[in-house]
Write an enzyme that holds these catalytic residues in place. Structure first.
Site, PDB file in Angstrom:
ATOM      1  N   ARG A  58       0.811  -1.218   0.000  1.00 45.78           N
ATOM      2  CA  ARG A  58       0.000   0.000   0.000  1.00 45.78           C
ATOM      3  C   ARG A  58       0.844   1.267   0.000  1.00 45.78           C
ATOM      4  NH1 ARG A  58      -2.980  -3.663   3.248  1.00 45.78           N
ATOM      5  NH2 ARG A  58      -1.981  -2.772   5.061  1.00 45.78           N
ATOM      6  N   GLU A  95       6.139 -10.901  14.591  1.00 43.38           N
ATOM      7  CA  GLU A  95       5.658 -11.507  15.833  1.00 43.38           C
ATOM      8  C   GLU A  95       6.127 -12.963  15.945  1.00 43.38           C
ATOM      9  OE1 GLU A  95       1.452 -12.103  18.221  1.00 43.38           O
ATOM     10  OE2 GLU A  95       1.492 -10.972  16.359  1.00 43.38           O
TER      11      GLU A  95
END
Length: 172
Positions: A58, A95
């Site tokens: 994006r 993560e």
């Protein structure tokens, strides 16, 4: 313009517990898109930017038209293996694991002033890695501009040595 009103919120996407901020509703609204590009370009116009960098994917959608508005080049930063020529890469932690971002070697010249533009500032890890990549190529990061910032994730804290601007803030 109240840009926040133009952003669609999708609860539970991509997984339960996430409140997804969908910028496609800015892109398909000509006035909101123009406002977003013009406002970020205005913030950058006196920073003597030589090139705008946009991370996949994006960041491409906002970075390229902002580069055009400023009359400067655009450099895409992609995930490993997506660019066809020799690259410089940086690894960063996720993560659960790591990922690698790349830019073409020579796409940023030593001493060039660089603005990094992306749709979202969350934890700051990805954009911090983009900055490291720019700096590894010899560029100077003069600004980081975002459409949205998720303030409760404190991504700005990782970027305190940079000029950071966001158009819309959400607690989460």
């Amino acid at each position: 313009m109240e840009l926040k009103e133009k952003i669609r919120i999708i609860e539970g996407f991509p997984k339960e517990g996430i409140s997804f901020k969908d910028v496609t509703t800015i892109l398909d609204d000509k006035d909101a898109f123009k406002y977003t590009v013009d406002t970020i370009a205005e913030h950058l116009k006196n920073k003597n930017v030589d090139v705008v960098v946009g991370p996949e994917a994006r960041g491409f959608l906002f970075g390229a038209p902002i580069a055009y508005a400023l009359g400067v080049g655009f450099v895409p930063v992609r995930k490993k293996g997506k660019l066809p020529c020799e690259t410089v890469s940086v690894s960063y932690d996720l993560e659960y694991g790591t990922d690698i971002l790349e830019a073409h070697k020579g796409s940023i010249k030593p001493g060039q002033r660089v603005a990094i533009v992306d749709d979202l500032l969350a934890t700051g890890g990805t954009i911090q890695s983009v900055a490291k990549l720019v700096e590894a190529l010899g560029g100077e990061v003069v600004a980081m501009d975002f459409v949205i910032e998720l303030t409760e994730l404190h991504g700005r804290d990782k970027l305190e040595k940079y000029d950071v601007m966001s158009l819309v803030e959400y607690d989460i």
